[in-house]
Design a protein around this motif. Structure first.
Motif, PDB file in Angstrom:
ATOM      1  N   GLN A 226     -22.514  13.352 -48.778  1.00 44.46           N
ATOM      2  CA  GLN A 226     -23.729  13.247 -49.581  1.00 44.46           C
ATOM      3  C   GLN A 226     -24.973  13.387 -48.707  1.00 44.46           C
ATOM      4  O   GLN A 226     -25.921  14.102 -49.064  1.00 44.46           O
ATOM      5  CB  GLN A 226     -23.759  11.908 -50.313  1.00 44.46           C
ATOM      6  N   ARG A 227     -24.972  12.725 -47.557  1.00 41.73           N
ATOM      7  CA  ARG A 227     -26.132  12.799 -46.659  1.00 41.73           C
ATOM      8  C   ARG A 227     -26.359  14.226 -46.153  1.00 41.73           C
ATOM      9  O   ARG A 227     -27.486  14.719 -46.123  1.00 41.73           O
ATOM     10  CB  ARG A 227     -25.923  11.851 -45.485  1.00 41.73           C
ATOM     11  N   LEU A 228     -25.288  14.901 -45.793  1.00 39.06           N
ATOM     12  CA  LEU A 228     -25.401  16.278 -45.316  1.00 39.06           C
ATOM     13  C   LEU A 228     -25.868  17.200 -46.439  1.00 39.06           C
ATOM     14  O   LEU A 228     -26.683  18.101 -46.219  1.00 39.06           O
ATOM     15  CB  LEU A 228     -24.063  16.748 -44.761  1.00 39.06           C
ATOM     16  N   ARG A 229     -25.353  16.945 -47.644  1.00 40.84           N
ATOM     17  CA  ARG A 229     -25.780  17.762 -48.772  1.00 40.84           C
ATOM     18  C   ARG A 229     -27.282  17.601 -49.025  1.00 40.84           C
ATOM     19  O   ARG A 229     -27.991  18.567 -49.317  1.00 40.84           O
ATOM     20  CB  ARG A 229     -24.999  17.355 -50.025  1.00 40.84           C
TER      21      ARG A 229
ATOM     22  N   ILE B  51     -29.150  19.640 -46.562  1.00 38.06           N
ATOM     23  CA  ILE B  51     -29.082  21.065 -46.896  1.00 38.06           C
ATOM     24  C   ILE B  51     -30.017  21.384 -48.055  1.00 38.06           C
ATOM     25  O   ILE B  51     -30.778  22.353 -48.020  1.00 38.06           O
ATOM     26  CB  ILE B  51     -27.627  21.457 -47.236  1.00 38.06           C
ATOM     27  N   SER B  52     -29.991  20.550 -49.098  1.00 40.62           N
ATOM     28  CA  SER B  52     -30.840  20.775 -50.276  1.00 40.62           C
ATOM     29  C   SER B  52     -32.323  20.704 -49.938  1.00 40.62           C
ATOM     30  O   SER B  52     -33.142  21.414 -50.520  1.00 40.62           O
ATOM     31  CB  SER B  52     -30.507  19.751 -51.368  1.00 40.62           C
TER      32      SER B  52
ATOM     33  N   TRP C 266     -31.450  22.462 -43.140  1.00 40.54           N
ATOM     34  CA  TRP C 266     -30.595  23.560 -42.692  1.00 40.54           C
ATOM     35  C   TRP C 266     -30.549  24.593 -43.813  1.00 40.54           C
ATOM     36  O   TRP C 266     -29.794  24.446 -44.773  1.00 40.54           O
ATOM     37  CB  TRP C 266     -29.183  23.058 -42.386  1.00 40.54           C
ATOM     38  N   PRO C 267     -31.340  25.670 -43.732  1.00 39.10           N
ATOM     39  CA  PRO C 267     -31.358  26.680 -44.791  1.00 39.10           C
ATOM     40  C   PRO C 267     -30.078  27.515 -44.808  1.00 39.10           C
ATOM     41  O   PRO C 267     -29.279  27.488 -43.864  1.00 39.10           O
ATOM     42  CB  PRO C 267     -32.570  27.541 -44.424  1.00 39.10           C
ATOM     43  N   VAL C 268     -29.886  28.248 -45.887  1.00 39.61           N
ATOM     44  CA  VAL C 268     -28.721  29.116 -46.009  1.00 39.61           C
ATOM     45  C   VAL C 268     -28.686  30.089 -44.838  1.00 39.61           C
ATOM     46  O   VAL C 268     -29.699  30.704 -44.492  1.00 39.61           O
ATOM     47  CB  VAL C 268     -28.749  29.888 -47.343  1.00 39.61           C
TER      48      VAL C 268
ATOM     49  N   VAL D 200     -24.245  27.152 -43.222  1.00 39.85           N
ATOM     50  CA  VAL D 200     -24.648  26.856 -44.590  1.00 39.85           C
ATOM     51  C   VAL D 200     -24.533  28.126 -45.425  1.00 39.85           C
ATOM     52  O   VAL D 200     -25.083  29.166 -45.051  1.00 39.85           O
ATOM     53  CB  VAL D 200     -26.092  26.317 -44.640  1.00 39.85           C
ATOM     54  N   THR D 201     -23.828  28.030 -46.549  1.00 41.81           N
ATOM     55  CA  THR D 201     -23.631  29.193 -47.411  1.00 41.81           C
ATOM     56  C   THR D 201     -24.269  29.043 -48.790  1.00 41.81           C
ATOM     57  O   THR D 201     -24.293  29.987 -49.578  1.00 41.81           O
ATOM     58  CB  THR D 201     -22.124  29.472 -47.595  1.00 41.81           C
ATOM     59  N   GLY D 202     -24.767  27.839 -49.101  1.00 42.98           N
ATOM     60  CA  GLY D 202     -25.402  27.641 -50.399  1.00 42.98           C
ATOM     61  C   GLY D 202     -26.065  26.278 -50.477  1.00 42.98           C
ATOM     62  O   GLY D 202     -25.799  25.398 -49.663  1.00 42.98           O
ATOM     63  N   THR D 203     -26.941  26.131 -51.444  1.00 37.19           N
ATOM     64  CA  THR D 203     -27.633  24.857 -51.644  1.00 37.19           C
ATOM     65  C   THR D 203     -27.241  24.193 -52.953  1.00 37.19           C
ATOM     66  O   THR D 203     -27.594  23.046 -53.197  1.00 37.19           O
ATOM     67  CB  THR D 203     -29.154  25.053 -51.631  1.00 37.19           C
ATOM     68  N   GLU D 204     -26.520  24.896 -53.808  1.00 34.28           N
ATOM     69  CA  GLU D 204     -26.079  24.359 -55.086  1.00 34.28           C
ATOM     70  C   GLU D 204     -24.570  24.181 -55.064  1.00 34.28           C
ATOM     71  O   GLU D 204     -23.834  25.054 -54.603  1.00 34.28           O
ATOM     72  CB  GLU D 204     -26.466  25.286 -56.245  1.00 34.28           C
TER      73      GLU D 204
END
Length: 229
Positions: A17-20, A23-24, A28-30, A74-78
């Motif tokens: 959850q923290r890493l997500r 990323i969101s 760390w951008p895609v 990172v491959t996505g934010t959703e």
């Protein structure tokens, strides 16, 4: 980078959850490469095995991808994936907001539709919650969730009950963690007793407005604590 140390409860889920969240938020951008396991483990205050498990969760959700010999990118934010996956990787505050949407209206419906059997179940669940005040946080949370489940069941909507049951594992983890963090029950072992008793009485009295109002107030207060965590 300082993410803040995590608690020992459900460490891999918390780490994911923290890493997500990072990323969101764009930390760390895609396309960017995540720090190595050792660095992440140090920042999160967990072991490398926990970090690996958290990264596997994020990979399943479609947020990161490990590239042989290159690292994790990172491959996505959703979040991608089925409903259980989305629930596992959702922030507890997101789960709680959706819980409010469902439960407040369910309480209103319960007040209109409740049967004698529903009232018996509500009274029993309220008594169990009172008894659980003498137990640990996990037992108290389980009793609290049973009472809320009895309210949703009294609404007579099977889909609402299924959604509530789907949320239960995430809610349980988040609420146990919240009690551990805040120590809410140190001075008030029966935290929320009056509000829950009032909720049951409003349903007994078929007062839909009161039932919705009481439950919304109680859930809003808890959400505020979760957001402050």
């Amino acid at each position: 980078m300082t993410l803040g140390a995590l608690r020992p409860n459900s460490l891999a889920d918390q780490a994911a959850q923290r890493l997500r969240e990072e990323i969101s938020s764009g930390t760390w951008p895609v396309g960017s490469k995540l720090p190595g396991e050792t660095s992440l483990a140090k920042s999160l205050g967990v072991g490398r095995s926990t970090v690996r498990e958290a990264l596997r969760e994020l990979a399943t959700a479609g947020l990161v991808q490990a590239r042989q010999g290159a690292g994790v990118f990172v491959t996505g934010t959703e979040v991608r994936g089925d409903w259980p996956t989305r629930l596992r990787t959702a922030a507890i505050t997101e789960v709680y907001e959706v819980r409010m949407m469902i439960e407040v209206e369910a309480a209103r419906l319960a007040a209109r539709r409740r049967t004698a059997e529903d009232l018996s179940a509500l009274d029993a669940a309220l008594a169990q919650r009172r008894e659980a005040a003498a137990a640990g946080d996990a037992e108290f949370v389980d009793a609290d969730i049973r009472l809320h489940g009895a309210v949703v069941a009294a609404a007579g909507n099977g889909l609402a009950m299924t959604l509530f049951e789907d949320f239960t594992p995430s809610l349980r983890r988040g609420l146990i963690d919240l009690l551990s963090l805040t120590g809410l029950r140190s001075d008030a072992p029966r935290h929320g007793e009056d509000a829950h008793a009032a909720l049951v009485e409003a349903i007994r009295d078929r007062d839909a407005d009161a039932a919705g109002r009481v439950l919304r107030t109680e859930l809003v207060e808890t959400l505020a604590l979760l957001q402050a965590d």
